[in-house]
Design an enzyme around this catalytic site. Sequence first.
Site, PDB file in Angstrom:
ATOM      1  N   CYS A   7       0.877  -1.174   0.000  1.00 24.92           N
ATOM      2  CA  CYS A   7       0.000   0.000   0.000  1.00 24.92           C
ATOM      3  C   CYS A   7       0.906   1.212   0.000  1.00 24.92           C
ATOM      4  O   CYS A   7       1.581   1.493   0.984  1.00 24.92           O
ATOM      5  CB  CYS A   7      -0.901  -0.001   1.228  1.00 24.92           C
ATOM      6  SG  CYS A   7      -1.922   1.480   1.377  1.00 24.92           S
ATOM      7  N   GLU A  23      -4.108   1.227  -6.113  1.00 21.94           N
ATOM      8  CA  GLU A  23      -3.162   0.226  -6.580  1.00 21.94           C
ATOM      9  C   GLU A  23      -3.101   0.315  -8.094  1.00 21.94           C
ATOM     10  O   GLU A  23      -4.077   0.710  -8.738  1.00 21.94           O
ATOM     11  CB  GLU A  23      -3.576  -1.177  -6.108  1.00 21.94           C
ATOM     12  CG  GLU A  23      -2.490  -2.222  -6.266  1.00 21.94           C
ATOM     13  CD  GLU A  23      -1.193  -1.811  -5.588  1.00 21.94           C
ATOM     14  OE1 GLU A  23      -0.283  -1.339  -6.323  1.00 21.94           O
ATOM     15  OE2 GLU A  23      -1.073  -1.942  -4.362  1.00 21.94           O
TER      16      GLU A  23
END
Length: 244
Positions: free
Chosen positions: A2, A105
């Site tokens: 992340c 992402e």
Amino acid sequence: MCGRYSLATPAMSDMRGRFGLGESLELRQRFNIAPGDDVVTVTTTKDGEPRGELLRWGLVPFWAKDPKVGYKMINARAETVAEKPAFRDALKTHRCLVVADGFYEWQPRTAGVGGSRSRKRPFHITRADGAPFAFAGLWASWHGAGDEALRTCTIITTDANDKLRDIHDRMPVMLPDQGAEEAWLEHGTPPELLQDLLVPLPGALTARRAVGPAVSDARHDEPDCLDDAPPGDAEGEGDALSLF
């Protein structure tokens, strides 16, 4: 991993009540939070009482010689967090919530004969109900020469769920509800239960949406980071040249 996330909800007053952040903590909409930024968290006092706090994203262990090490420690893997020297002490005594409403992402794409790589497609990933949530995190205090001091954090990651696996094989631990958040913060929670919390949010509770390229600039923190992907570049489009 992340490496970028959002806290863009306009209802900041509701956020204070939902996470017990208090009235003195500065809150503002963030559309593209990046490593090194100060982020909204919930830590605990020595007595175990929750407190809202801004921490720098990128954990610097108390024993680090150089605070720049934090840029390499924005994430901790759930599978090894109890073993790694940078994280194992924090797992015992310095757990925190990192407040968010989504994360980004980038999905690799291939095009042309031979599968040469093209520009990655960014996705904004949220809860299916769109509600704010908390990542499972760890925090640390670091003191350098003189008065230099930092309070920092990291976000724990786990295997991606079935909804996200085609984008990336990892995802941050999104705690599913307030009960899980309380258990993560509680000083007396047994280690085996802590490990049970470090699992993917079920795919049925997760939503994904392709967004435009603005978010790919880590210095750009504006509402257009959440704009839909342009025509021909949305999910399921623009891959006609892919061989598989």
